[in-house]
Design a protein around this motif. Sequence first.
Motif, PDB file in Angstrom:
ATOM      1  N   ASN A   1       0.755  -1.351   0.020  1.00 49.05           N
ATOM      2  CA  ASN A   1       0.236   0.141  -0.359  1.00 49.05           C
ATOM      3  C   ASN A   1       0.782   1.281  -0.544  1.00 49.05           C
ATOM      4  O   ASN A   1       2.236   0.986   0.936  1.00 49.05           O
ATOM      5  CB  ASN A   1      -0.898   0.176   1.158  1.00 49.05           C
ATOM      6  CG  ASN A   1      -2.405  -1.202   1.211  1.00 49.05           C
ATOM      7  OD1 ASN A   1      -2.722  -1.355   0.329  1.00 49.05           O
ATOM      8  ND2 ASN A   1      -2.300  -1.627   2.216  1.00 49.05           N
ATOM      9  N   ILE A   2       0.443   2.453  -0.461  1.00 43.05           N
ATOM     10  CA  ILE A   2       1.118   3.362  -1.445  1.00 43.05           C
ATOM     11  C   ILE A   2       0.255   4.713  -1.131  1.00 43.05           C
ATOM     12  O   ILE A   2      -0.493   4.702  -1.081  1.00 43.05           O
ATOM     13  CB  ILE A   2       2.275   3.825  -2.151  1.00 43.05           C
ATOM     14  CG1 ILE A   2       3.305   2.139  -2.356  1.00 43.05           C
ATOM     15  CG2 ILE A   2       2.766   5.125  -2.613  1.00 43.05           C
ATOM     16  CD1 ILE A   2       4.014   1.818  -4.074  1.00 43.05           C
ATOM     17  N   ALA A   3       0.935   5.619  -0.271  1.00 45.27           N
ATOM     18  CA  ALA A   3      -0.202   7.440  -0.087  1.00 45.27           C
ATOM     19  C   ALA A   3       0.488   7.844  -0.715  1.00 45.27           C
ATOM     20  O   ALA A   3      -0.448   8.362  -0.720  1.00 45.27           O
ATOM     21  CB  ALA A   3       0.272   6.965   1.136  1.00 45.27           C
ATOM     22  N   GLY A   4       1.732   7.492  -1.365  1.00 42.41           N
ATOM     23  CA  GLY A   4       2.166   9.116  -2.350  1.00 42.41           C
ATOM     24  C   GLY A   4       2.468   8.650  -3.439  1.00 42.41           C
ATOM     25  O   GLY A   4       1.181   8.502  -4.158  1.00 42.41           O
ATOM     26  N   ASN A   5       3.646   8.651  -3.790  1.00 40.12           N
ATOM     27  CA  ASN A   5       3.522   7.954  -5.671  1.00 40.12           C
ATOM     28  C   ASN A   5       4.894   6.607  -5.128  1.00 40.12           C
ATOM     29  O   ASN A   5       5.058   6.139  -4.304  1.00 40.12           O
ATOM     30  CB  ASN A   5       4.923   9.339  -6.042  1.00 40.12           C
ATOM     31  CG  ASN A   5       4.545  10.366  -5.786  1.00 40.12           C
ATOM     32  OD1 ASN A   5       3.246  10.149  -6.336  1.00 40.12           O
ATOM     33  ND2 ASN A   5       4.658  11.484  -5.693  1.00 40.12           N
ATOM     34  N   LEU A   6       4.919   5.521  -6.694  1.00 36.75           N
ATOM     35  CA  LEU A   6       5.063   4.514  -6.884  1.00 36.75           C
ATOM     36  C   LEU A   6       6.790   4.773  -8.212  1.00 36.75           C
ATOM     37  O   LEU A   6       5.890   5.995  -9.395  1.00 36.75           O
ATOM     38  CB  LEU A   6       4.814   3.805  -7.077  1.00 36.75           C
ATOM     39  CG  LEU A   6       5.342   2.063  -8.142  1.00 36.75           C
ATOM     40  CD1 LEU A   6       6.254   1.646  -6.855  1.00 36.75           C
ATOM     41  CD2 LEU A   6       3.852   1.672  -7.662  1.00 36.75           C
ATOM     42  N   ALA A   7       7.403   4.458  -7.698  1.00 35.20           N
ATOM     43  CA  ALA A   7       8.920   5.139  -8.947  1.00 35.20           C
ATOM     44  C   ALA A   7      10.072   3.775  -9.132  1.00 35.20           C
ATOM     45  O   ALA A   7      10.524   3.614  -7.769  1.00 35.20           O
ATOM     46  CB  ALA A   7       9.320   6.688  -7.799  1.00 35.20           C
TER      47      ALA A   7
ATOM     48  N   THR B   1       1.305   9.930  -9.120  1.00 36.24           N
ATOM     49  CA  THR B   1       2.223   9.008  -9.456  1.00 36.24           C
ATOM     50  C   THR B   1       2.512   7.885  -9.984  1.00 36.24           C
ATOM     51  O   THR B   1       3.428   8.033  -8.649  1.00 36.24           O
ATOM     52  CB  THR B   1       3.109  10.265 -10.191  1.00 36.24           C
ATOM     53  OG1 THR B   1       2.653  11.630  -9.952  1.00 36.24           O
ATOM     54  CG2 THR B   1       3.890   9.724 -11.521  1.00 36.24           C
ATOM     55  N   PHE B   2       2.149   7.139 -10.733  1.00 41.59           N
ATOM     56  CA  PHE B   2       3.315   5.980 -11.043  1.00 41.59           C
ATOM     57  C   PHE B   2       4.301   6.111 -12.191  1.00 41.59           C
ATOM     58  O   PHE B   2       3.903   6.182 -13.026  1.00 41.59           O
ATOM     59  CB  PHE B   2       2.210   4.953 -10.949  1.00 41.59           C
ATOM     60  CG  PHE B   2       2.793   3.545 -11.732  1.00 41.59           C
ATOM     61  CD1 PHE B   2       4.281   2.878 -11.031  1.00 41.59           C
ATOM     62  CD2 PHE B   2       2.891   2.860 -12.982  1.00 41.59           C
ATOM     63  CE1 PHE B   2       4.751   1.839 -11.913  1.00 41.59           C
ATOM     64  CE2 PHE B   2       3.145   1.739 -13.361  1.00 41.59           C
ATOM     65  CZ  PHE B   2       4.784   1.540 -12.651  1.00 41.59           C
TER      66      PHE B   2
ATOM     67  N   VAL C   1      -1.584   9.558 -11.967  1.00 38.83           N
ATOM     68  CA  VAL C   1      -0.863  10.096 -13.783  1.00 38.83           C
ATOM     69  C   VAL C   1       0.158   8.746 -13.421  1.00 38.83           C
ATOM     70  O   VAL C   1       0.364   8.287 -12.655  1.00 38.83           O
ATOM     71  CB  VAL C   1      -0.088  11.409 -12.927  1.00 38.83           C
ATOM     72  CG1 VAL C   1       1.055  11.912 -14.292  1.00 38.83           C
ATOM     73  CG2 VAL C   1      -0.384  12.309 -12.726  1.00 38.83           C
ATOM     74  N   HIS C   2       0.025   8.028 -14.968  1.00 38.70           N
ATOM     75  CA  HIS C   2       1.381   7.494 -15.300  1.00 38.70           C
ATOM     76  C   HIS C   2       2.391   7.594 -16.128  1.00 38.70           C
ATOM     77  O   HIS C   2       1.412   8.138 -17.508  1.00 38.70           O
ATOM     78  CB  HIS C   2       0.272   5.720 -15.512  1.00 38.70           C
ATOM     79  CG  HIS C   2      -0.532   5.517 -15.081  1.00 38.70           C
ATOM     80  ND1 HIS C   2      -1.711   6.024 -15.296  1.00 38.70           N
ATOM     81  CD2 HIS C   2      -0.731   4.815 -14.078  1.00 38.70           C
ATOM     82  CE1 HIS C   2      -2.406   5.693 -14.791  1.00 38.70           C
ATOM     83  NE2 HIS C   2      -1.844   4.387 -13.629  1.00 38.70           N
ATOM     84  N   ILE C   3       3.769   7.729 -16.171  1.00 41.14           N
ATOM     85  CA  ILE C   3       4.504   7.910 -17.253  1.00 41.14           C
ATOM     86  C   ILE C   3       5.356   7.016 -17.049  1.00 41.14           C
ATOM     87  O   ILE C   3       5.965   6.094 -16.449  1.00 41.14           O
ATOM     88  CB  ILE C   3       5.180   9.295 -15.959  1.00 41.14           C
ATOM     89  CG1 ILE C   3       4.325  10.105 -15.940  1.00 41.14           C
ATOM     90  CG2 ILE C   3       6.298   9.475 -16.591  1.00 41.14           C
ATOM     91  CD1 ILE C   3       4.911  11.401 -15.072  1.00 41.14           C
ATOM     92  N   LEU C   4       5.710   6.181 -18.390  1.00 38.47           N
ATOM     93  CA  LEU C   4       6.079   4.753 -18.590  1.00 38.47           C
ATOM     94  C   LEU C   4       7.378   5.270 -19.983  1.00 38.47           C
ATOM     95  O   LEU C   4       6.352   5.555 -20.903  1.00 38.47           O
ATOM     96  CB  LEU C   4       4.844   4.266 -18.893  1.00 38.47           C
ATOM     97  CG  LEU C   4       3.973   3.132 -18.241  1.00 38.47           C
ATOM     98  CD1 LEU C   4       2.994   2.022 -19.095  1.00 38.47           C
ATOM     99  CD2 LEU C   4       4.238   3.141 -16.979  1.00 38.47           C
ATOM    100  N   ASN C   5       8.476   5.566 -19.263  1.00 34.56           N
ATOM    101  CA  ASN C   5      10.143   6.017 -20.829  1.00 34.56           C
ATOM    102  C   ASN C   5       9.185   4.930 -21.347  1.00 34.56           C
ATOM    103  O   ASN C   5       8.952   3.534 -22.009  1.00 34.56           O
ATOM    104  CB  ASN C   5      10.290   5.649 -19.099  1.00 34.56           C
ATOM    105  CG  ASN C   5      11.966   6.116 -20.516  1.00 34.56           C
ATOM    106  OD1 ASN C   5      12.178   5.552 -22.250  1.00 34.56           O
ATOM    107  ND2 ASN C   5      12.274   7.450 -20.504  1.00 34.56           N
TER     108      ASN C   5
END
Length: 234
Positions: free
Chosen positions: A52-58, A79-80, A108-112
């Motif tokens: 479980n995550i409250a902020g962002n996943l990087a 953001t993931f 937000v999803h940012i997939l390089n």
Amino acid sequence: SNFPVNFANLALDPGSMIEYKGIGAQTVYSTPTYGTLTLSNFSTKTAGGNINIAGNLAVASTVFDLTTFSCNRTALGGTFSLSTISTLKLAGGSGGTPGSNFPNNFTVHILNATSTVEYNGIVPQTIYPVPTYGNLIITNNSTKTAGGNISIARNLTVNSNAVYDLTTYTSNRTAAGGIFSLASAATIKLAGGTGGVTGSNFPNNFTTNTLNAASTVEYNGVVAQTVFSTPAYG
């Protein structure tokens, strides 16, 4: 991992960050609710349970193997991000976005473009349609079904024994280039008459189509379809 142990209470503020950055394989501890979770440094990080995550996943230049577990935000937001040469492996058919364990509740999803998402479950899975994937890999002996129109920035790979069922949706490259490959004993099912190459939903904009001699392409639409003439079919 070397996450601190033997504490009766774990209090991780939503504004805090924990980074797993070992050069060796690590297991991501599943008990606390993380603030921001960062995974880095060219090794495999494997979920030890539902996260479980409250902020962002990087995920930064590493492999994050969720196996069949989930890694979701506790509430909608954040953001993931999947950075350059990073890989996300998903083997679950539930627990995340509908029909898979793709991380859920991120706004937000940012997939390089050089990143990879691999759906490798032995159970049926639904391919999440929202982000633009870098590389998309469909693998393992089960059916993966498009949950909507899929956009790909680089390559599309369907590995041996996997079935990719597009139904009437598309799975196109965002610009001309890249490779669509269909391996031995792999199958792609196409039920659409538009959206892909002319007259069907065969994946479009790939410069190279590599269809193994033992692969199968099935045009199964209830609408009129045009059979794409360019590749050599199996």
